[in-house]
Enzyme design. Structure first.
Site, PDB file in Angstrom:
ATOM      1  N   THR A  73       0.846  -1.206   0.000  1.00 33.31           N
ATOM      2  CA  THR A  73       0.000   0.000   0.000  1.00 33.31           C
ATOM      3  C   THR A  73       0.876   1.250   0.000  1.00 33.31           C
ATOM      4  O   THR A  73       0.626   2.196  -0.759  1.00 33.31           O
ATOM      5  CB  THR A  73      -0.943   0.005   1.223  1.00 33.31           C
ATOM      6  N   HIS A 204       4.199 -10.304   3.770  1.00 36.92           N
ATOM      7  CA  HIS A 204       3.221 -11.187   4.423  1.00 36.92           C
ATOM      8  C   HIS A 204       2.382 -11.990   3.441  1.00 36.92           C
ATOM      9  O   HIS A 204       1.646 -12.888   3.842  1.00 36.92           O
ATOM     10  CB  HIS A 204       2.324 -10.383   5.367  1.00 36.92           C
ATOM     11  N   CYS A 327      -8.917  -6.127   2.355  1.00 42.73           N
ATOM     12  CA  CYS A 327      -8.882  -4.679   2.560  1.00 42.73           C
ATOM     13  C   CYS A 327     -10.216  -4.018   2.232  1.00 42.73           C
ATOM     14  O   CYS A 327     -10.401  -2.825   2.436  1.00 42.73           O
ATOM     15  CB  CYS A 327      -7.769  -4.054   1.716  1.00 42.73           C
TER      16      CYS A 327
END
Length: 386
Positions: A73, A204, A327
């Site tokens: 992001t 991740h 998200c």
């Protein structure tokens, strides 16, 4: 109760070997790598090794940059907002081309730039959920500064033709960015072979730690920093480097690349087994041809079964899946992916994503198939539209 994790496109378990590699840097070698004393000096070789693992994993050239940051992001915002200040704001280049398939962090950054006067073209996928190089070529104008197209879609797993799209952008003299979060560890990534200017990733998503990611920048494709302060990362990104995070990400990258053949063979076989079982039910739609998807992902729409209801039934049995991007999981709107490929409104509310990993077992898939089949029967009996 069983605990079966089939939401690996949202995040992944940290590989035990990655955790072991990180552990010494919390309470033993915890110095700031910028410090001149022993505590700082002793950690630097481990950072150099981690960076080398990233360069090798991406097959990036030595003269290119990999900027360590907090996540994709941040990296995606660095590229898109940075492009505004380096080109869009003060030159005749006032346009960005992206797609309706992108992760929210790309879409929302582009929408912000629209408020600043930038024209953004959002390409719609075809009936198979794909964006083609020809679509991109037709959308580029002499005012286009940047094209941003994800490598693999987080919901469907569809792998977009990045090499062809990158080649079109190079031919047109336009910067090209790809969000490769869902590609690392699932498909080969070779930055010497594909002319990508900017590439983003998060540890991740490939069995590394949360809170650390990277931004690849090809030599000559400069960007202003998003974060200002110290001279870390050669002035490209201020802030003390997360030493254990970077060490873990380097190890995770190395292991992800080493496991590519296993992913393509074993994980794909388990994914296909689950998919075949789902398709034995009537009125089931799987988005995208198998050969065009990452080997771990199946995105299924089951008529008469609300996606959230199926997730509830699965969760009651200890199975984790999702209705799409984590998200955006608090939104109960129709799936933008299913809507984009032309699914009717009912089907667009039924999408469920199963995403496996190299830790997924055959017995877990067998148990999941049984639970899903029973849930379909139960939920269709309750449906007023089926």
């Amino acid at each position: 109760m069983e605990r079966i994790y089939l939401d690996n496109n949202a995040t992944t378990i940290v590989d035990p070997a990655v955790r072991e590699a990180m552990d010494p840097f919390y309470c033993q070698m915890y110095g700031n790598p910028n410090s001149l004393h022993l505590f700082g000096i002793e950690v630097r070789p481990y950072l150099q090794l981690a960076m080398e693992q990233l360069y090798v994993g991406l097959n990036a050239a030595d003269e290119d940059d990999i900027i360590i940051n907090s996540c994709a992001t941040e990296g995606n915002n660095t590229v898109i907002i940075g492009m505004y200040f380096s080109l869009l704001k003060d030159t005749r280049k006032k346009e960005i081309v992206t797609t309706q398939l992108e992760h929210p962090c790309v879409r929302e950054a582009c929408r912000f730039l629209e408020t600043q006067g930038v024209k953004v073209t959002y390409l719609a996928p075809d009936s198979q959920g794909m964006i083609t190089a020809e679509m991109v070529k037709e959308a580029i104008t002499d005012k286009t500064a940047l094209v941003s197209v994800m490598w693999a879609n987080n919901e469907t797993g569809l792998i977009l033709p990045i090499k062809e799209i990158a080649s079109v952008c190079k031919e047109k003299g336009v910067y090209f960015h790809t969000d490769a979060v869902q590609a690392i560890g699932k498909v080969p990534v070779d930055l010497k072979d594909i002319p990508i200017d900017y590439l983003t990733f998060s540890a991740h998503k490939f069995h590394g730690p949360k809170g650390v990611g990277g931004l690849y920048i090809r030599k000559g494709a400069t960007l202003p920093p998003l974060l200002h302060g110290g001279e870390q990362m050669g002035g490209h990104r201020a802030g003390t480097v997360d030493v254990p995070g970077l060490v873990g990400m380097g190890k995770a990258m190395e292991m992800a690349v080493d496991a590519l053949a296993f992913e393509d063979r074993k994980v794909r076989r388990l994914r296909d087994k689950l998919e075949d079982a789902l398709l034995k039910n009537d009125d089931v739609l799987v988005v995208g041809e198998r050969a065009l998807r990452t080997p771990n992902t199946v995105y299924v729409s089951i008529r008469g079964v609300e996606g959230e209801a199926l997730i509830w039934d699965l969760n009651q049995k200890g199975i984790a899946a999702s209705t799409g991007s984590a998200c955006a999981s608090e939104s109960l709107e129709a799936s933008p992916i299913l809507t984009a490929i032309g699914a009717d409104r009912e089907l667009a509310h039924t999408g469920v994503r199963f995403s496996l990993s190299r830790f997924t077992t055959e017995s877990e898939i067998d148990f999941t198939i049984d639970v899903v089949n029973k849930a379909i029967v139960r939920l269709r009996q309750l449906s007023t539209s089926y």
